[in-house]
Write a protein that holds these residues in place. Structure first.
Motif, short mmCIF file in Angstrom:
data_model
loop_
_atom_site.label_atom_id
_atom_site.label_comp_id
_atom_site.label_asym_id
_atom_site.label_seq_id
_atom_site.Cartn_x
_atom_site.Cartn_y
_atom_site.Cartn_z
N LEU A 1 10.34 55.34 -16.50
CA LEU A 1 9.07 54.83 -17.04
C LEU A 1 8.00 54.78 -15.97
O LEU A 1 6.83 55.09 -16.23
CB LEU A 1 9.27 53.45 -17.67
CG LEU A 1 10.16 53.43 -18.92
CD1 LEU A 1 10.49 52.00 -19.31
CD2 LEU A 1 9.52 54.18 -20.06
N GLU A 2 8.38 54.42 -14.77
CA GLU A 2 7.42 54.40 -13.66
C GLU A 2 6.95 55.80 -13.31
O GLU A 2 5.75 56.05 -13.14
CB GLU A 2 8.06 53.74 -12.44
CG GLU A 2 7.14 53.65 -11.25
CD GLU A 2 7.82 53.01 -10.06
OE1 GLU A 2 7.55 53.47 -8.93
OE2 GLU A 2 8.63 52.09 -10.25
N LEU A 3 7.88 56.76 -13.22
CA LEU A 3 7.52 58.13 -12.85
C LEU A 3 6.65 58.81 -13.90
O LEU A 3 5.81 59.65 -13.57
CB LEU A 3 8.78 58.96 -12.60
CG LEU A 3 9.55 58.62 -11.33
CD1 LEU A 3 10.89 59.37 -11.31
CD2 LEU A 3 8.74 58.93 -10.09
N THR A 4 6.84 58.46 -15.16
CA THR A 4 6.04 59.08 -16.22
C THR A 4 4.75 58.31 -16.49
O THR A 4 3.84 58.83 -17.13
CB THR A 4 6.83 59.15 -17.54
OG1 THR A 4 7.22 57.83 -17.93
CG2 THR A 4 8.05 60.06 -17.41
N GLY A 5 4.66 57.06 -16.04
CA GLY A 5 3.48 56.24 -16.29
C GLY A 5 3.40 55.71 -17.71
O GLY A 5 2.35 55.26 -18.16
N TYR A 6 4.51 55.75 -18.43
CA TYR A 6 4.49 55.35 -19.84
C TYR A 6 4.33 53.83 -20.00
O TYR A 6 3.53 53.38 -20.80
CB TYR A 6 5.74 55.86 -20.54
CG TYR A 6 5.70 55.67 -22.04
CD1 TYR A 6 4.75 56.34 -22.81
CD2 TYR A 6 6.59 54.84 -22.69
CE1 TYR A 6 4.70 56.17 -24.18
CE2 TYR A 6 6.55 54.67 -24.06
CZ TYR A 6 5.60 55.34 -24.80
OH TYR A 6 5.55 55.17 -26.16
N CYS A 7 5.12 53.04 -19.29
CA CYS A 7 5.00 51.58 -19.34
C CYS A 7 4.50 51.10 -17.97
O CYS A 7 5.21 51.21 -16.98
CB CYS A 7 6.34 50.92 -19.63
SG CYS A 7 7.02 51.25 -21.26
N ARG A 8 3.31 50.56 -17.94
CA ARG A 8 2.73 50.11 -16.67
C ARG A 8 3.10 48.67 -16.34
O ARG A 8 3.13 48.29 -15.18
CB ARG A 8 1.21 50.24 -16.72
CG ARG A 8 0.71 51.68 -16.78
CD ARG A 8 -0.80 51.74 -16.91
NE ARG A 8 -1.31 51.00 -18.07
CZ ARG A 8 -1.28 51.43 -19.32
NH1 ARG A 8 -0.77 52.63 -19.59
NH2 ARG A 8 -1.75 50.71 -20.32
N GLU A 9 3.35 47.85 -17.35
CA GLU A 9 3.60 46.42 -17.14
C GLU A 9 5.03 46.02 -17.48
O GLU A 9 5.30 44.89 -17.84
CB GLU A 9 2.61 45.61 -17.98
CG GLU A 9 1.17 45.85 -17.59
CD GLU A 9 0.19 45.12 -18.50
OE1 GLU A 9 0.60 44.17 -19.20
OE2 GLU A 9 -0.99 45.53 -18.51
N GLY A 10 5.95 46.96 -17.39
CA GLY A 10 7.34 46.67 -17.70
C GLY A 10 7.65 46.88 -19.18
O GLY A 10 6.82 47.38 -19.94
N PHE A 11 8.85 46.47 -19.57
CA PHE A 11 9.28 46.71 -20.95
C PHE A 11 10.21 45.61 -21.42
O PHE A 11 10.79 44.87 -20.62
CB PHE A 11 9.94 48.08 -21.09
CG PHE A 11 11.24 48.21 -20.34
CD1 PHE A 11 12.45 47.94 -20.97
CD2 PHE A 11 11.25 48.61 -19.02
CE1 PHE A 11 13.65 48.06 -20.27
CE2 PHE A 11 12.45 48.74 -18.32
CZ PHE A 11 13.65 48.47 -18.95
N LEU A 12 10.35 45.53 -22.72
CA LEU A 12 11.32 44.66 -23.36
C LEU A 12 12.48 45.52 -23.82
O LEU A 12 12.27 46.53 -24.49
CB LEU A 12 10.70 43.96 -24.57
CG LEU A 12 9.47 43.10 -24.30
CD1 LEU A 12 8.84 42.65 -25.61
CD2 LEU A 12 9.83 41.91 -23.45
N GLU A 13 13.67 45.14 -23.47
CA GLU A 13 14.86 45.87 -23.90
C GLU A 13 15.21 45.44 -25.32
O GLU A 13 15.43 44.27 -25.57
CB GLU A 13 16.01 45.57 -22.95
CG GLU A 13 17.26 46.32 -23.26
CD GLU A 13 18.35 46.03 -22.25
OE1 GLU A 13 19.46 45.70 -22.70
OE2 GLU A 13 18.09 46.14 -21.04
N LEU A 14 15.23 46.40 -26.23
CA LEU A 14 15.54 46.10 -27.62
C LEU A 14 17.01 46.32 -27.95
O LEU A 14 17.59 45.58 -28.75
CB LEU A 14 14.68 46.96 -28.55
CG LEU A 14 13.17 46.80 -28.37
CD1 LEU A 14 12.42 47.77 -29.28
CD2 LEU A 14 12.73 45.37 -28.61
N ASP A 15 17.62 47.34 -27.35
CA ASP A 15 18.99 47.69 -27.67
C ASP A 15 19.50 48.66 -26.62
O ASP A 15 18.71 49.32 -25.94
CB ASP A 15 19.03 48.34 -29.05
CG ASP A 15 20.42 48.37 -29.68
OD1 ASP A 15 21.36 47.73 -29.13
OD2 ASP A 15 20.58 49.02 -30.73
#
Length: 151
Positions: free
Chosen positions: A98-112
């Motif tokens: 996610l960091e390398l692609t720039g998709y989530c800048r502020e982290g993420f919530l794990e759903l499953d």
């Protein structure tokens, strides 16, 4: 004899995946595994993703295992579980992708998530909503190429 050889090859493949997971502390992806990042930007600006690590098709085991004896089944079960350590590596590699692609800048919530010797995946949602720039960049894509990290 052929069935024993096949079982041994299957066990070695599973053990190889576990070793690859445990041995990778540098944060770079596993050369022997296929790595993908599927994405979806929803109309409400939510950004969803599924990060996957999987064995190439030619190394996957059968989905149904047949054992000749209770002892053989017991022996196989002792090699199967992937636990907290594998989950931490999966999560760490998800963060890296996610960091390398720039998709989530502020982290993420794990759903499953799922851990197995053939495929591991983590499904999540970015903590931030999609900006106009994110929509322009990601809305038309289903999968992102994960670049090699700078050294």
């Amino acid at each position: 004899m052929l069935q024993q050889t096949t079982r041994a090859a299957q066990w070695l493949m599973g053990a190889g995946l576990a070793v690859a997971l445990m041995g990778c502390s540098t944060g770079r992806h596993f050369a022997s595994l296929d790595e993908t990042l599927s994405i979806e930007v929803l109309p409400n600006t939510s950004k969803l993703f599924v990060y996957r690590l999987s064995s190439p098709d030619d190394r996957r085991r059968n989905l149904v295992e047949v054992y000749r004896s209770p002892g053989e089944a017991r022996q196989h079960r002792t090699t199967e579980p992937l636990g907290d350590r594998a989950h931490r590596y999966l999560r760490r590699n998800t963060e890296r992708a996610l960091e390398l692609t720039g998709y989530c800048r502020e982290g993420f919530l794990e759903l499953d998530y799922r851990l197995s010797h053939e495929q591991m995946w983590l499904r999540g949602e970015c903590r931030e909503g999609a900006t106009d720039a994110d929509i322009d960049r990601f809305a038309e894509q289903n999968e992102l190429k994960i670049p090699e990290p700078d050294k």
